[in-house]
Design a protein around this motif. Structure first.
Motif, PDB file in Angstrom:
ATOM      1  N   VAL A   1      -0.332 113.605  28.638  1.00 11.42           N
ATOM      2  CA  VAL A   1      -0.570 114.809  27.815  1.00 11.42           C
ATOM      3  C   VAL A   1       0.293 115.944  27.995  1.00 11.42           C
ATOM      4  O   VAL A   1       0.957 116.488  26.885  1.00 11.42           O
TER       5      VAL A   1
ATOM      6  N   ALA B   1      -0.932 110.571  20.403  1.00 17.53           N
ATOM      7  CA  ALA B   1      -0.741 111.081  19.103  1.00 17.53           C
ATOM      8  C   ALA B   1      -1.974 112.082  18.661  1.00 17.53           C
ATOM      9  O   ALA B   1      -1.638 112.899  18.068  1.00 17.53           O
ATOM     10  N   ASN B   2      -3.239 111.545  19.290  1.00 18.36           N
ATOM     11  CA  ASN B   2      -4.256 112.390  18.877  1.00 18.36           C
ATOM     12  C   ASN B   2      -5.079 112.914  19.565  1.00 18.36           C
ATOM     13  O   ASN B   2      -5.951 113.480  19.155  1.00 18.36           O
ATOM     14  N   LEU B   3      -4.693 113.223  20.775  1.00 22.73           N
ATOM     15  CA  LEU B   3      -5.547 113.386  22.037  1.00 22.73           C
ATOM     16  C   LEU B   3      -6.987 113.183  22.059  1.00 22.73           C
ATOM     17  O   LEU B   3      -7.732 113.924  22.388  1.00 22.73           O
ATOM     18  N   GLY B   4      -7.261 111.861  21.770  1.00 25.35           N
ATOM     19  CA  GLY B   4      -8.328 111.350  21.571  1.00 25.35           C
ATOM     20  C   GLY B   4      -8.575 110.023  21.218  1.00 25.35           C
ATOM     21  O   GLY B   4      -7.365 109.375  20.581  1.00 25.35           O
ATOM     22  N   SER B   5      -9.587 109.239  21.345  1.00 18.55           N
ATOM     23  CA  SER B   5      -9.666 107.900  21.205  1.00 18.55           C
ATOM     24  C   SER B   5     -11.013 107.500  21.325  1.00 18.55           C
ATOM     25  O   SER B   5     -11.708 107.962  22.210  1.00 18.55           O
ATOM     26  N   PRO B   6     -11.773 106.861  20.558  1.00 16.29           N
ATOM     27  CA  PRO B   6     -13.240 106.170  20.912  1.00 16.29           C
ATOM     28  C   PRO B   6     -13.355 105.628  22.032  1.00 16.29           C
ATOM     29  O   PRO B   6     -14.147 105.315  22.621  1.00 16.29           O
ATOM     30  N   ARG B   7     -11.995 105.018  22.823  1.00 12.34           N
ATOM     31  CA  ARG B   7     -11.924 104.195  23.731  1.00 12.34           C
ATOM     32  C   ARG B   7     -12.004 105.010  25.062  1.00 12.34           C
ATOM     33  O   ARG B   7     -11.885 104.532  26.214  1.00 12.34           O
TER      34      ARG B   7
ATOM     35  N   ARG C   1      -3.709 119.626  27.661  1.00 14.39           N
ATOM     36  CA  ARG C   1      -2.849 120.282  26.508  1.00 14.39           C
ATOM     37  C   ARG C   1      -2.971 121.935  26.464  1.00 14.39           C
ATOM     38  O   ARG C   1      -1.948 122.675  26.552  1.00 14.39           O
ATOM     39  N   GLU C   2      -4.029 122.250  26.571  1.00  9.81           N
ATOM     40  CA  GLU C   2      -3.982 123.896  26.511  1.00  9.81           C
ATOM     41  C   GLU C   2      -3.824 124.417  27.876  1.00  9.81           C
ATOM     42  O   GLU C   2      -3.467 125.686  27.829  1.00  9.81           O
TER      43      GLU C   2
ATOM     44  N   ARG D   1       3.738 115.242  27.248  1.00  7.92           N
ATOM     45  CA  ARG D   1       4.085 115.231  25.732  1.00  7.92           C
ATOM     46  C   ARG D   1       4.240 116.588  25.088  1.00  7.92           C
ATOM     47  O   ARG D   1       4.921 116.875  24.470  1.00  7.92           O
ATOM     48  N   ALA D   2       3.212 117.566  25.632  1.00  3.96           N
ATOM     49  CA  ALA D   2       3.242 119.041  25.138  1.00  3.96           C
ATOM     50  C   ALA D   2       4.575 119.430  25.664  1.00  3.96           C
ATOM     51  O   ALA D   2       5.125 120.425  24.795  1.00  3.96           O
TER      52      ALA D   2
END
Lengths: 361, 267
Positions: A260, A293-299, A312-313, A263-264
């Motif tokens: 992450v 792509a979305n910084l998240g996933s149900p997985r 990211r922050e 990518r940032a």
């Protein structure tokens, strides 16, 4: 943007991690490494790899670049990162080494001090831009540093000094470390009397060149290899290996945080490394694409789902806001997990900034 | 001899006084310089919310910035629906108070999601994502901001209702595309802004919220870059001013962190 002496009173919350018992062996190791027992040890002791990494960075593993330039780089990077903790410490250290307040103020104010050589100015300029990373400098910026008068090995060490400070600054700011007693001591009347002794004891000595560690097959090996000839290479290798070997957070979680942050920062090397490591962990590339792509996933597990947006922050931040955010994230984590998450975020920010040295290869 | 000694003593006293005065003056100047540096830094930090750091540094160093660049940004346009009619019936002071409360809440929703409020246009807001700093997640940020704006407006309407005041309704249009960003204006008034067809399209999409009777609409370019956990529903293409072909849009219903990827429903 930066932190000046006038702005040094910026909002700074209570330290986010509690005081913890320090194993006597670790205390002795730190005392031997840095010549004293710093206040932060009691806060960071539950994360030995982070303690050891910080000690090695503080000792300045520099063989080619002028130490005076690296000291100034540390100050301006702490200023850029608005790290009140590191800025205070580095300002105190410069005073111990004999720098006048007026000189430090002028440096902090505009970085254009008459006494600086063009090469030193170029080093400070790159250090500032590496810190902001908006956009992250590339190989051409590294070449400009070489053209300004540094050997390639010295320029790589300047980058290490600047990017390495990304670790100390983030640890100081994200955890809201309380100020070191040293900072108030340099304002006391006794200071003038003991300054020469302190300077003699604290001043890092130039180190002998060292070959890159062998084997160098851990994460981000190319960045380590690019520091070949500098003791910084070994410091980076040991710190990354220590971080990835720690069992507090799973390797997958730590590597996702690296991905992450890479990518940032637009760091192709860091993202490539993370992809390689995550593939070895069994994460399918398509799933990683979705996560990045979305910084998240149900997985993702619940902890990863909190730590990836946080990672990211940590790339660009204002101190008060990131301390609030760290406090929120820390709510559901143990102090050991908080330390490891902050340490990994700090290390990943540093490595992705250091990779400017391989952009130039 | 005595006179000479007295003269010498007078010179020494004068010199000591002059030295003391000079040192006090120097200290005062140093203090003022430090205060000025502090103010400049605060100003620099404040400006960083309005323009990229490099542009701010250009302006501080040279008085002007000629830096302009093409960049991919996500543009969010928000506007109050039927506010002009409402404005005609309200006391001016009350009107401004209501409007300021709206701007404050919605701006916070935007900045909390890494957006930058570029300007207020009447009762409208132009916000940019990815303009001030590199942001690979700019489109998701914009959509999250729009949902936060929806929630903020609902809260504000509850507060207005409690005071016996009418509710506000907004329309939000979001589009992603390439713009030219830079410092634009005249010697009298300059601002960091963006220009390009992407900005116009976001404004037109915002206007379509009335025709479709929804509050948040995005273009296909946004949908393609959006986290699939946003629930969207597709709306029939409609003509907009300035574009040769009808524009298809998607209403943003909600975001559910737990849901799996889904394809937007077709009209």
């Amino acid at each position: 943007m930066g932190l000046s002496a006038a702005a040094a009173n910026l909002e700074w919350g209570e330290c986010i991690v509690p005081v913890a018992p320090v194993p006597p062996a670790l205390r002795a190791e730190v005392r031997k490494a840095v010549g004293a027992v710093p206040g932060w040890l009691a806060r960071l002791a539950p994360s030995p790899w982070l303690v050891r990494g910080l000690c090695e960075i503080i000792k300045r593993p520099i063989a080619h670049a002028p130490l005076e330039v690296c000291d100034l780089v540390t100050l301006v990077v702490s200023q850029e990162n608005s790290c009140r903790y590191c800025y205070g410490v580095q300002r105190a250290v410069l005073k111990i080494f004999g720098q006048r307040d007026e000189y430090i103020d002028a440096l902090v104010r505009d970085g254009q001090v008459g006494e600086l050589t063009p090469a030193a100015r170029a080093a400070l300029d790159l250090a500032r831009r590496l810190t902001r990373a908006n956009p992250r400098p590339g190989g051409a910026d590294f070449e400009a540093l070489v053209r300004a008068g540094f050997s390639r090995a010295a320029a790589a060490e300047v980058v290490f000094a600047a990017a390495g400070n990304a670790i100390t600054n983030r640890v100081g700011t994200l955890l809201a470390l309380p100020p070191e007693p040293l900072v108030s001591f340099v304002a006391s009347p006794v200071f003038r009397l003991v300054r020469p002794l302190l300077a003699w004891r604290m001043r890092p000595r130039p180190r002998a060149p060292e070959p890159a560690p062998h084997p160098d097959d851990g994460p981000c090996a190319a960045v380590v290899a690019a520091l070949d000839g500098s003791p910084a290479a070994g410091v980076l290798r040991r710190t990354i290996d220590g971080a990835w070997a720690s069992a507090v957070l799973p390797r997958r979680t730590k590597t996702l945080m690296l991905a992450v942050i890479a990518r940032a920062l637009g760091c192709a090397h860091g993202e490539g490394e993370a992809r390689r490591l995550l593939a070895a962990e069994g994460l399918p590339p398509a799933e990683l694409d979705g996560i990045l792509a979305n910084l998240g996933s149900p997985r993702l597990d619940a902890r990863e789902a909190r730590l990836l947006p946080f990672a990211r922050e940590t790339v660009r931040y204002q101190p008060a806001a990131i301390q609030r955010r760290t406090r929120e994230v820390a709510q559901g984590l143990s102090p050991e997990e908080v330390l490891e998450a902050v340490g990994i975020a700090a290390l990943a920010n540093a490595v992705c900034r250091m990779s400017v040295v391989i952009d130039a290869c | 001899m005595l006179i000479l000694a007295a003269a010498l003593a007078a010179v020494v006293v004068a010199l000591v006084l002059w030295l003391g005065h000079t040192r006090r003056t120097a200290a005062a100047l140093e203090e003022r310089l430090a205060a000025a540096a502090g103010s400049l830094e605060s100003l620099q930090q404040a400006f960083a919310r309005f323009a990229p750091a490099q542009v701010v540094e250009d302006i501080i160093a040279q008085g002007v910035s000629t830096r302009s660049e093409k960049k991919e940004v996500t543009v969010l346009f928000a506007d109050l629906k039927d506010f002009t009619a409402l404005a005609e019936h309200l006391d001016p002071d009350l009107l401004v108070r209501i409007l300021n409360g709206y701007f404050e809440r919605l701006s916070r929703a935007i900045t909390n999601h890494r957006g930058h409020v570029a300007k207020f246009i009447g009762d409208g807001i132009l916000a940019l994502f990815g303009a001030l700093e590199e942001n690979p997640w700019q489109t998701n940020d914009a959509a999250h901001a729009a949902l936060a704006m929806r929630a903020a407006l609902a809260d504000y309407n509850a507060a207005l209702a409690a005071d016996g005041l009418p509710a506000l309704a907004m329309g939000v249009g979001i589009h992603r595309g390439t713009v030219v960003a830079g410092v634009i204006g005249s010697a009298e008034l300059i601002e960091y802004g963006v220009i390009g067809s992407a900005v116009n399209l976001a404004a037109r999409v915002q206007e379509l919220t009335r025709a479709h009777a929804v509050d948040v609409l995005v273009t296909a370019a946004v949908r393609d870059a959006l986290d699939p956990r946003f629930t969207l529903h597709a709306l029939p293409p409609l003509e907009v001013k300035g574009l040769p072909a009808p524009v298809g849009t998607f209403a943003v219903d909600r975001f559910d962190a737990e849901t799996r990827a889904q394809t937007p429903s077709t009209p």
